[in-house]
Structures are given as C-alpha cells and as structure tokens.
Design a protein around this motif. Structure first.
Motif, PDB file in Angstrom:
ATOM      1  N   HIS A  24       0.815  -1.232   0.000  1.00  0.00           N
ATOM      2  CA  HIS A  24       0.000   0.000   0.000  1.00  0.00           C
ATOM      3  C   HIS A  24       0.843   1.276   0.000  1.00  0.00           C
ATOM      4  N   PHE A  25       2.056   1.213  -0.551  1.00  0.00           N
ATOM      5  CA  PHE A  25       2.879   2.426  -0.482  1.00  0.00           C
ATOM      6  C   PHE A  25       2.382   3.530  -1.416  1.00  0.00           C
ATOM      7  N   PHE A 149       9.168   5.816  -1.968  1.00  0.00           N
ATOM      8  CA  PHE A 149       9.586   6.292  -3.292  1.00  0.00           C
ATOM      9  C   PHE A 149      10.963   5.687  -3.577  1.00  0.00           C
ATOM     10  N   ASP A 150      11.297   5.528  -4.863  1.00  0.00           N
ATOM     11  CA  ASP A 150      12.655   5.104  -5.215  1.00  0.00           C
ATOM     12  C   ASP A 150      13.628   6.162  -4.684  1.00  0.00           C
ATOM     13  N   LYS A 197      14.244   0.868  -3.799  1.00  0.00           N
ATOM     14  CA  LYS A 197      13.014   1.019  -4.589  1.00  0.00           C
ATOM     15  C   LYS A 197      11.845   1.195  -3.628  1.00  0.00           C
ATOM     16  N   ALA A 198      10.802   1.833  -4.109  1.00  0.00           N
ATOM     17  CA  ALA A 198       9.591   1.952  -3.298  1.00  0.00           C
ATOM     18  C   ALA A 198       9.147   0.562  -2.871  1.00  0.00           C
ATOM     19  N   ARG A 218      13.248  13.239  -1.798  1.00  0.00           N
ATOM     20  CA  ARG A 218      13.374  12.136  -0.847  1.00  0.00           C
ATOM     21  C   ARG A 218      12.283  12.252   0.201  1.00  0.00           C
ATOM     22  N   ALA A 219      11.671  11.138   0.574  1.00  0.00           N
ATOM     23  CA  ALA A 219      10.699  11.145   1.683  1.00  0.00           C
ATOM     24  C   ALA A 219      10.558   9.722   2.202  1.00  0.00           C
TER      25      ALA A 219
END
Ligand SMILES: [Fe+2]
Length: 297
Positions: A24-25, A149-150, A197-198, A218-219
């Motif tokens: 669920h990202f 996120f990647d 990777k995400a 970035r997060a």
C-alpha cells in the motif's frame, strides 16, 4: 521466505536491504505529500529545517518531520502501509531477534525537496564507548528506513572494513565531536551507496558509519527500534512536549549565505584541510557541502 540472504548480508556488512516488504505504499504517498505540504507551509509541530534558502513562495525547506504520528493529522494510509510489514518474521529471520522485545521511539520522515540537493556528515549514531557491532549478540537497537519512493544516495561504510570496525581509533579522521571538532562530507573509496526502490526496507546497525545524501526528492520514514531491557538509558523521543520544534526561518543573511554556498563553484574548507593530510581511502572533492554540483546518479 526465511530472509537467509538478508541475514548473511546484515551479518557481513552491518546493513541489509529487504526488497518489496511494504504494501500500500502508493496510497501512503498521499499522506506523505500531505505532511510535506503542511510542513513546507510551517504548519507542523515537529518539522525542522537543515538548511534554509531564500524563496518568494514562503515555503520552508523542510529536512525532517520528527514525529509524524504526533502531528494532528489523519495518516491512516501511512499507518496501514507501516503495519503491512511482517516485522516479526523480519526480526526473527534477519536478526534472530524477537520483535516484541523492541519498541519504536521515533517515526521520522526524512525529506529532501527537489529544488535543493542535500548531503551531510559521516557519523555513527552509537558506539562511542566501544563498538559492539562485531559481537555475535543481537543488536540492542536498530535503524530502519521504509521507502515509499525510489531513492538513491545514502552512504555507508560496511562492517567488513577492519580499519573502522576493529576499533574507533581512526574515527577522528572522519568524525570527532570533541576538541578539535572535525566533520567530513566527501566521497570515500570504501563507501557503499544504497539504491532503494519503493516498497523496500533498509535495516542498519546504529554503529555503522553512514552519511545522508540525496540529489533528488526524498521522503522515507526512518524509525529507531530499541530493546529497552538491553538499553535502559535509551532516549525516548516519544515524549511530545520535549520534542516540539520552534520552526522559524533562518535570518535573511543566513539564507543568502546558504544560497551562495549552494551555487558557488568554490572549494570547501575541508578541501584545504585534506590537502595537508589526506587519508588514503578518502577522495578529496573540491566541494564538500550540499551543492548544486552534487552527483545525481
Ligand atoms: Fe545518523
């Protein structure tokens, strides 16, 4: 899955990437974007800046949100994604540890906004009174990143490097908080770069030498996981009162200095320091600070 490969990697290098653990990202990204948007407007209680630069939109250059779940926001997507991870199996498989022995003291969002690249100093989080990273014991605390996120760029010196892990005798070449203070922000021959990777999770030992680094957006969510029985003196960042941030923008003068340093193709002070004496594993880069010239990957 028994995480055998990841266990071997963690044992050898002091860190491991576990692929595809976060579900669920995509939905969680909405909560993260909401957090960043409010943080950049100065409307969060635990947001903080590393460097501030002048801008006319009035947006803050947020570097971290220290306790996302203490913000007064509905973050159910982010929570759901966090809870989708099979933490018990990971702790057991990768570390031989019992997840229930650990508590999470911080849920911190590390942010880099796309208009300014970011990097920081080489350091260890723990181990100043002697290293335990090479003992066969299960770690008393852990650092974990969850990637929505990647992301490329985070640097580490792996644990199989004898020079920095047989003892802390050489630490002062890179990192010393006592007199004389010394910090290092340049590339090393012995470093490894994390490509995530995400959906991936990074676990690393708190005594691992590491350096924040990101040249794009970035997060990721960073957590500190602690076994309080093994580490009774841990810092409990879970205390809201003690963790509130007085978010105010830096002075205009300071913003301009930061802006100048960011775009100026002039050498850093450390460049000259290392001209006098340079450790053999160190690449003495001309610019050693957050900069528009920072490599992107
Ligand atoms: Fe750190």
């Amino acid at each position: 899955v028994n995480f055998e490969q990841e266990r071997l990697q963690f044992e050898k290098k002091g860190y491991t990437i576990i692929k595809d653990q976060l579900h669920h990202f995509v939905e969680a990204r909405e909560d993260i974007k909401k957090l960043i948007k409010l943080g950049r407007k100065g409307e969060l209680q635990t947001a903080e800046m590393f460097n501030d630069y002048p801008n006319f939109s009035g947006r803050y250059n947020i570097g971290k949100i220290k306790q996302v779940f203490q913000e007064n926001l509905d973050l159910s997507h982010l929570k759901k994604s966090f809870d989708s991870v099979d933490w018990r199996s990971i702790y057991q498989g990768v570390l031989g540890a019992n997840y229930d022995d650990y508590i999470t003291t911080v849920h911190r969002l590390h942010v880099t906004n796309q208009e300014y690249k970011y990097s920081s100093i080489w350091h260890r989080d723990e181990g100043f009174d002697g290293l335990t990273i090479r003992s066969p014991k299960v770690p008393s605390s852990l650092r974990i990143n969850l990637y929505f996120f990647d992301e490329v760029g985070f640097k580490v010196i792996p644990k199989d490097n004898d020079y920095f892990y047989e003892s802390t005798a050489h630490d002062k070449e890179l990192f010393s908080t006592s007199n004389p203070e010394h910090y290092c922000q340049t590339e090393l021959d012995i470093e490894e770069t994390i490509f995530a990777k995400a959906g991936d999770i990074l676990i690393f030992h708190p005594e691992l030498f590491h350096r924040p680094y990101c040249s794009t957006f970035r997060a990721h969510l960073h957590i500190d996981s602690v076994n309080p029985k093994e580490m009774p003196n841990y810092t409990n960042y879970g205390n809201v009162e003690g963790d509130l941030v007085n978010l105010h923008r830096h002075s205009f003068k300071r913003q301009m200095v930061n802006l100048f340093k960011y775009y100026a193709p002039i050498p850093s002070r450390n460049y000259f320091k290392f001209l006098k004496e340079k450790p053999s594993y160190l690449k003495n880069q001309f610019i050693q600070r957050p900069s528009v010239f920072q490599k992107k990957y």
